[in-house]
Design an enzyme around this catalytic site. Structure first.
Site, PDB file in Angstrom:
ATOM      1  N   ASP A 199      -3.293   2.238  -5.670  1.00  0.00           N
ATOM      2  CA  ASP A 199      -2.074   2.249  -4.839  1.00  0.00           C
ATOM      3  C   ASP A 199      -1.936   1.009  -3.960  1.00  0.00           C
ATOM      4  O   ASP A 199      -1.120   0.994  -3.054  1.00  0.00           O
ATOM      5  CB  ASP A 199      -2.046   3.519  -3.975  1.00  0.00           C
ATOM      6  CG  ASP A 199      -2.706   3.346  -2.637  1.00  0.00           C
ATOM      7  OD1 ASP A 199      -3.766   2.701  -2.586  1.00  0.00           O
ATOM      8  OD2 ASP A 199      -2.145   3.849  -1.653  1.00  0.00           O
ATOM      9  N   GLU A 200      -2.723  -0.002  -4.235  1.00  0.00           N
ATOM     10  CA  GLU A 200      -2.779  -1.128  -3.302  1.00  0.00           C
ATOM     11  C   GLU A 200      -2.901  -2.448  -4.059  1.00  0.00           C
ATOM     12  O   GLU A 200      -3.664  -2.525  -5.017  1.00  0.00           O
ATOM     13  CB  GLU A 200      -4.070  -0.926  -2.501  1.00  0.00           C
ATOM     14  CG  GLU A 200      -4.070  -1.396  -1.102  1.00  0.00           C
ATOM     15  CD  GLU A 200      -5.461  -1.171  -0.523  1.00  0.00           C
ATOM     16  OE1 GLU A 200      -5.917  -2.043   0.211  1.00  0.00           O
ATOM     17  OE2 GLU A 200      -6.103  -0.149  -0.827  1.00  0.00           O
ATOM     18  N   ASP A 236       0.853  -1.188   0.000  1.00  0.00           N
ATOM     19  CA  ASP A 236       0.000   0.000   0.000  1.00  0.00           C
ATOM     20  C   ASP A 236       0.894   1.245   0.000  1.00  0.00           C
ATOM     21  O   ASP A 236       1.713   1.426   0.907  1.00  0.00           O
ATOM     22  CB  ASP A 236      -0.889  -0.029   1.253  1.00  0.00           C
ATOM     23  CG  ASP A 236      -1.966   1.049   1.232  1.00  0.00           C
ATOM     24  OD1 ASP A 236      -3.052   0.770   1.737  1.00  0.00           O
ATOM     25  OD2 ASP A 236      -1.716   2.153   0.730  1.00  0.00           O
TER      26      ASP A 236
HETATM   27  P1  TTP Z   1      -5.333   4.979   0.655  1.00  0.00           P
HETATM   28  O1  TTP Z   1      -4.289   3.929   0.465  1.00  0.00           O
HETATM   29  O2  TTP Z   1      -6.527   4.665   1.480  1.00  0.00           O
HETATM   30  O3  TTP Z   1      -4.666   6.275   1.308  1.00  0.00           O
HETATM   31  P2  TTP Z   1      -3.259   6.924   1.048  1.00  0.00           P
HETATM   32  O4  TTP Z   1      -2.407   6.100   0.147  1.00  0.00           O
HETATM   33  O5  TTP Z   1      -3.483   8.335   0.585  1.00  0.00           O
HETATM   34  O6  TTP Z   1      -2.657   6.998   2.506  1.00  0.00           O
HETATM   35  P3  TTP Z   1      -2.043   5.807   3.373  1.00  0.00           P
HETATM   36  O7  TTP Z   1      -0.619   6.224   3.621  1.00  0.00           O
HETATM   37  O8  TTP Z   1      -2.851   5.790   4.634  1.00  0.00           O
HETATM   38  O9  TTP Z   1      -2.164   4.549   2.582  1.00  0.00           O
HETATM   39  O10 TTP Z   1      -5.853   5.492  -0.740  1.00  0.00           O
HETATM   40  C1  TTP Z   1      -5.029   5.582  -1.892  1.00  0.00           C
HETATM   41  C2  TTP Z   1      -5.418   6.766  -2.744  1.00  0.00           C
HETATM   42  O11 TTP Z   1      -6.786   6.670  -3.120  1.00  0.00           O
HETATM   43  C3  TTP Z   1      -5.268   8.090  -2.024  1.00  0.00           C
HETATM   44  O12 TTP Z   1      -3.962   8.646  -2.138  1.00  0.00           O
HETATM   45  C4  TTP Z   1      -6.314   8.935  -2.670  1.00  0.00           C
HETATM   46  C5  TTP Z   1      -7.387   7.964  -3.107  1.00  0.00           C
HETATM   47  N1  TTP Z   1      -8.543   8.020  -2.179  1.00  0.00           N
HETATM   48  C6  TTP Z   1      -9.621   8.846  -2.514  1.00  0.00           C
HETATM   49  O13 TTP Z   1      -9.621   9.477  -3.572  1.00  0.00           O
HETATM   50  N2  TTP Z   1     -10.664   8.937  -1.623  1.00  0.00           N
HETATM   51  C7  TTP Z   1     -10.691   8.251  -0.422  1.00  0.00           C
HETATM   52  O14 TTP Z   1     -11.655   8.361   0.355  1.00  0.00           O
HETATM   53  C8  TTP Z   1      -9.570   7.391  -0.108  1.00  0.00           C
HETATM   54  C9  TTP Z   1      -9.565   6.609   1.185  1.00  0.00           C
HETATM   55  C10 TTP Z   1      -8.542   7.318  -1.019  1.00  0.00           C
HETATM   56 MG    MG Z   2      -2.161   4.053   0.449  1.00  0.00          MG
END
Ligand code: TTP
Ligand code: MG
Length: 352
Positions: free
Chosen positions: A103-104, A8
């Site tokens: 991103d995952e 992630d």
């Molecule tokens: P996430 O992996 O949930 O968040 P993140 O990568 O920004 O932060 P973390 O370090 O906690 O992993 O989500 C990945 C991307 O998806 C995030 O950068 C933006 C997008 N996203 C949205 O557009 N809306 C949302 O509600 C979420 C949770 C994510």
């Molecule tokens: Mg993330």
């Protein structure tokens, strides 16, 4: 026993923007829609999180918490391109990759022979390579199943990883707070807390029937998860059962007539997403609508061609069931299992 890695990226959209503009380093940064247009944050960096800013928070609220927040517009094309590049790094280790979002992803590295087959070292190598090539940090979880790997990737975030070996599962799970279980959102967690359930060991005292009674279909999964059990396979593109796209609107769409534009955009996105699956045969098409009271309904049909008209019709069918303002629309297709069948046949032949 399988070896699963969950990767992630850290504050993905914000991480990319910080990388591309060094002036942002050390400052609170968010990516999302503007406050004066009822915008919400897609994400924000860890500096902004110190002030309480979070994904999906209205931008106006985030700015009240953190007045110095630097808000940047969403550049989806850039994030998608980087997502594809990162995925290519995964493919160097295994074809068994199940992306969950840009991103995952889950990787099944059970049969990977790199780095003596050590999933821990493979995860380290992947994270190092992502940083070397793209100057972005990622976190990883390594475990014998998807559920534990996902929980583990959050454990040492950002820029960290956490390993749960088969021997460690029982100890790890006993103390795991229920809110950490993927699928347990705020509402479910609150319900559990009101039942005096705080950790997985508390959940373990409930029978599968009791969990089903309180949490519906999710109850069966909970029964397994709270014991550290998850038998789901990593579904790579070949075994994927469906592909869908969806959008939650910053403000609810009052009526179906307001959906024409978004349906075209979603249809375009779905067509793009389906490109890697051209060899798969489509079983059916569906539209999902979530209304402003959070009621969700799905309409599906079996058609030969994938057309925008078809999705318009499905949307109408789904809408007419409740006729409330619309919070979310999703479009998708389910695939036939034919590729799987071929593999099974092959295995059968080999067995013979
Ligand atoms: P996430 O992996 O949930 O968040 P993140 O990568 O920004 O932060 P973390 O370090 O906690 O992993 O989500 C990945 C991307 O998806 C995030 O950068 C933006 C997008 N996203 C949205 O557009 N809306 C949302 O509600 C979420 C949770 C994510
Ligand atoms: Mg993330």
């Amino acid at each position: 026993m399988r070896k699963i890695i969950h990767i992630d990226m850290d504050c993905f959209y914000a991480g990319i923007e910080m990388r591309d503009n060094p002036d942002l380093k050390g400052k609170p940064v968010a990516v999302g829609g503007p406050a004066d247009k009822r915008g919400v944050l897609c994400t924000c960096n860890y500096e902004a999180r110190k002030y309480g800013a979070r994904s999906a928070m209205p931008t106006a609220h985030a700015l009240r918490l953190c007045p110095d927040l630097i808000l940047l517009p969403v550049n989806m094309a850039k994030y998608k391109a980087i997502s594809t590049q990162i995925r290519d790094i995964f493919y160097a280790y295994t074809p068994n990759i199940e992306p969950l979002s840009l991103d995952e992803a889950y990787l099944d590295v059970t049969d990977c022979e790199h780095l003596q087959g050590s999933a821990t070292r493979i995860a380290q190598a992947i994270r190092a390579q992502i940083f070397q090539q793209y100057r972005l940090t990622a976190s990883a979880g390594v475990a014998p199943n998807k559920f534990l790997a996902k929980v583990a990737s959050d454990w040492n975030k950002p820029n960290g990883q956490y390993v749960i070996t088969p021997k460690q599962i029982n100890d790890f799970i006993l103390h795991l707070p229920v809110a950490k279980i993927p699928g347990v959102g705020k509402v479910t967690a609150q319900k559990m807390h009101s039942m005096n359930i705080q950790t997985c060991s508390d959940l373990q005292t409930y029978s599968v029937e009791q969990l089903a009674e309180h949490f519906g279909l999710f109850g069966q999964k909970l029964f397994n998860y709270c014991r550290g059990i998850d038998t789901r396979a990593v579904e790579s593109q070949r075994t994927r059962k469906s592909v869908s796209v969806e959008e939650t609107f910053p403000s609810d769409l009052p009526h179906l007539t307001n959906c024409t534009h978004i349906l075209s955009t979603l249809f375009e996105q779905l067509t793009q997403r389906l490109k890697p699956y051209q060899e798969r045969s489509i079983k059916n098409q569906f539209v999902k609508i979530k209304f402003n009271n959070f009621t969700q309904t799905t309409a599906e049909t079996i058609a030969n061609d994938l057309t925008i008209d078809l999705f318009h019709q499905l949307c109408q069918t789904a809408y007419l069931r409740y006729q409330l303002p619309i919070r979310l629309i999703g479009l998708g297709v389910h695939f036939h299992d034919n590729l799987k069948k071929q593999t099974n046949n092959k295995q059968l032949l080999l067995n013979i």
